[in-house]
Design a protein around this motif. Structure first.
Motif, PDB file in Angstrom:
ATOM      1  N   SER A 121       4.999  11.059   3.140  1.00  0.00           N
ATOM      2  CA  SER A 121       4.395  11.568   4.289  1.00  0.00           C
ATOM      3  C   SER A 121       3.523  12.109   4.081  1.00  0.00           C
ATOM      4  CB  SER A 121       5.466  11.194   5.330  1.00  0.00           C
ATOM      5  OG  SER A 121       5.564  10.166   5.101  1.00  0.00           O
TER       6      SER A 121
ATOM      7  N   ARG B 181       9.962  10.477   8.828  1.00  0.00           N
ATOM      8  CA  ARG B 181       8.386  10.085   8.519  1.00  0.00           C
ATOM      9  C   ARG B 181       8.348   9.482   9.074  1.00  0.00           C
ATOM     10  NH1 ARG B 181       8.218   6.833   3.684  1.00  0.00           N
ATOM     11  NH2 ARG B 181      10.120   5.169   3.499  1.00  0.00           N
TER      12      ARG B 181
ATOM     13  N   ARG C 218       0.474   1.779   7.201  1.00  0.00           N
ATOM     14  CA  ARG C 218       0.768   1.874   8.328  1.00  0.00           C
ATOM     15  C   ARG C 218      -0.238   1.816   8.611  1.00  0.00           C
ATOM     16  NH1 ARG C 218       4.693   2.178   5.670  1.00  0.00           N
ATOM     17  NH2 ARG C 218       6.560   3.564   5.882  1.00  0.00           N
ATOM     18  N   ASP C 219      -1.491   1.635   8.068  1.00  0.00           N
ATOM     19  CA  ASP C 219      -3.072   1.797   8.636  1.00  0.00           C
ATOM     20  C   ASP C 219      -3.903   0.048   7.930  1.00  0.00           C
ATOM     21  OD1 ASP C 219      -2.891   2.071   5.899  1.00  0.00           O
ATOM     22  OD2 ASP C 219      -5.093   3.755   6.183  1.00  0.00           O
TER      23      ASP C 219
ATOM     24  N   THR D 204       1.188  -1.382   0.201  1.00  0.00           N
ATOM     25  CA  THR D 204      -0.260  -0.279   0.052  1.00  0.00           C
ATOM     26  C   THR D 204       0.569   0.930  -0.220  1.00  0.00           C
ATOM     27  OG1 THR D 204      -0.425   0.144   2.342  1.00  0.00           O
ATOM     28  CG2 THR D 204      -1.939  -1.244   1.549  1.00  0.00           C
TER      29      THR D 204
ATOM     30  N   ARG E  13      -0.081  11.884  12.257  1.00  0.00           N
ATOM     31  CA  ARG E  13      -1.095  12.879  11.846  1.00  0.00           C
ATOM     32  C   ARG E  13      -2.411  12.344  12.335  1.00  0.00           C
ATOM     33  NH1 ARG E  13       0.022   8.505   6.932  1.00  0.00           N
ATOM     34  NH2 ARG E  13      -0.786   6.554   8.317  1.00  0.00           N
TER      35      ARG E  13
ATOM     36  N   TYR F 239       0.454   4.998  -2.043  1.00  0.00           N
ATOM     37  CA  TYR F 239       0.590   6.285  -1.349  1.00  0.00           C
ATOM     38  C   TYR F 239       1.801   7.679  -2.916  1.00  0.00           C
ATOM     39  CZ  TYR F 239      -3.125   5.235   1.608  1.00  0.00           C
ATOM     40  OH  TYR F 239      -3.950   5.487   2.593  1.00  0.00           O
ATOM     41  N   ARG F 240       2.937   6.059  -2.480  1.00  0.00           N
ATOM     42  CA  ARG F 240       4.118   7.437  -3.515  1.00  0.00           C
ATOM     43  C   ARG F 240       3.713   7.364  -5.419  1.00  0.00           C
ATOM     44  NH1 ARG F 240       9.101   5.604  -1.938  1.00  0.00           N
ATOM     45  NH2 ARG F 240       9.125   4.589   0.526  1.00  0.00           N
TER      46      ARG F 240
ATOM     47  N   ARG G  85      -6.081   8.867   1.433  1.00  0.00           N
ATOM     48  CA  ARG G  85      -6.309   8.283   2.398  1.00  0.00           C
ATOM     49  C   ARG G  85      -8.122   7.171   2.156  1.00  0.00           C
ATOM     50  NH1 ARG G  85      -2.211   7.062   5.121  1.00  0.00           N
ATOM     51  NH2 ARG G  85      -3.063   5.868   5.818  1.00  0.00           N
TER      52      ARG G  85
ATOM     53  N   ASP H 170       4.413  10.188  10.223  1.00  0.00           N
ATOM     54  CA  ASP H 170       3.444   8.635  10.147  1.00  0.00           C
ATOM     55  C   ASP H 170       2.523   8.315  10.848  1.00  0.00           C
ATOM     56  OD1 ASP H 170       4.189   8.755   7.295  1.00  0.00           O
ATOM     57  OD2 ASP H 170       5.499   6.987   7.708  1.00  0.00           O
TER      58      ASP H 170
HETATM   59  O1   DC Z   1       5.662   1.869   2.840  1.00  0.00           O
HETATM   60  P1   DC Z   1       6.367   3.129   2.512  1.00  0.00           P
HETATM   61  O2   DC Z   1       7.688   3.887   3.162  1.00  0.00           O
HETATM   62  O3   DC Z   1       6.642   2.860   0.778  1.00  0.00           O
HETATM   63  O4   DC Z   1       5.221   3.726   2.812  1.00  0.00           O
HETATM   64  C1   DC Z   1       5.283   5.100   2.056  1.00  0.00           C
HETATM   65  C2   DC Z   1       4.340   6.452   2.895  1.00  0.00           C
HETATM   66  O5   DC Z   1       2.973   6.139   2.927  1.00  0.00           O
HETATM   67  C3   DC Z   1       5.316   6.206   4.098  1.00  0.00           C
HETATM   68  O6   DC Z   1       6.155   7.320   4.861  1.00  0.00           O
HETATM   69  C4   DC Z   1       3.570   6.611   4.835  1.00  0.00           C
HETATM   70  C5   DC Z   1       2.554   5.943   4.292  1.00  0.00           C
HETATM   71  N1   DC Z   1       1.934   5.136   3.691  1.00  0.00           N
HETATM   72  C6   DC Z   1       0.805   5.345   4.518  1.00  0.00           C
HETATM   73  O7   DC Z   1      -0.039   6.551   5.197  1.00  0.00           O
HETATM   74  N2   DC Z   1       0.013   4.352   4.297  1.00  0.00           N
HETATM   75  C7   DC Z   1       0.160   2.954   4.681  1.00  0.00           C
HETATM   76  N3   DC Z   1      -1.127   1.876   4.522  1.00  0.00           N
HETATM   77  C8   DC Z   1       1.379   2.934   3.443  1.00  0.00           C
HETATM   78  C9   DC Z   1       1.738   4.301   3.587  1.00  0.00           C
END
Ligand code: DC
Length: 228
Positions: free
Chosen positions: A100, A179, A130-131, A35, A186, A39-40, A109, A183
């Motif tokens: 982020s 980050r 993250r969620d 996921t 927020r 976001y990227r 989101r 993260d």
């Molecule tokens: O896992 P990553 O480093 O590729 O994630 C990139 C950014 O995306 C990370 O800084 C936070 C965000 N992210 C998020 O808020 N919720 C998710 N489910 C996945 C990533």
């Protein structure tokens, strides 16, 4: 009878979530959904089109024009934005340092969580982010919180970046810590370790050991084992 379950893997940047999830999913024939890559992808698209990423209204208006697709291929995950393969671009430090901020926006989101639930609906999936355990799949049969110290995580990220970008270990560690802060603090769906997650600290574990730990937990959960 074993069944194909949903696995939620959360944790801070550089904890090894995607490297581990990719291998485990392949071994078990599960679908892996990164996921963070979503976001990227959105972040890359906003930066590319010059949308001010701090402007919630502008971001919200831009979103319907961003078509995001994930394709699982033999050589890894391909991320397409409006048909263009941006799998490499989304891993650059430029995108990393802005993601982020974009991930903190509610409209972003809402769009991505809906896509993620859709993709996960058939079961037999591993989602990392993250969620995932807290918001995307609160009923996942297995929730994992994968973590390690900032130093370990920064070092791993630096090893991945050092050949393609001129960046010091200190700077990567600083970005990782920044980050984490964004993260975890927020307003929208912050990174949390939910009560029913199994915590795995990877500082002193090899990839192989972490993979095996996870496979054992998934096999147990497939049989209806308890979460903890
Ligand atoms: O896992 P990553 O480093 O590729 O994630 C990139 C950014 O995306 C990370 O800084 C936070 C965000 N992210 C998020 O808020 N919720 C998710 N489910 C996945 C990533």
């Amino acid at each position: 009878m074993s069944r194909r379950i949903s696995v939620a893997i959360d944790g801070p940047a550089g904890a090894g979530k995607s490297s581990i999830s990719k291998v485990v999913a392949k071994k078990l024939g599960y679908l892996y959904i990164d996921t963070g890559a979503m976001y990227r992808g959105i972040t890359w698209a906003l930066l590319e089109t010059g949308v001010s990423i701090d402007d919630a209204e502008a971001v919200s208006q831009a979103l319907p024009h961003i078509q995001l697709e994930l394709q699982a291929t033999e050589s890894g995950l391909v991320v397409l934005v409006n048909g263009r393969d941006v799998s490499q671009e989304i891993r650059t430090q430029y995108v990393t340092s802005h993601v982020s901020q974009v991930a903190a926006q509610k409209a972003v989101r809402t769009k991505l969580v809906e896509m993620q639930r859709d993709m996960a609906s058939a079961g037999g999936v591993i989602l990392d982010g993250r969620d995932i355990g807290s918001v995307v799949l609160p009923n996942a049969e297995l929730k994992i919180y994968l973590t390690a110290s900032v130093e370990t995580r920064g070092h791993r990220r630096w090893l991945e970046l050092k050949d393609s970008e001129n960046i010091s270990l200190e700077e990567v560690c600083r970005t990782v810590a920044e980050r984490d802060m964004m993260d975890m603090n927020r307003k929208e769906s912050p990174l949390v370790c939910v009560d029913d997650a199994v915590v795995i600290e990877t500082d002193h574990l090899s990839i192989e050991e972490t993979v095996q730990t996870l496979i054992d937990l998934i096999r147990k959960a497939e049989l209806g084992g308890c979460h903890g």
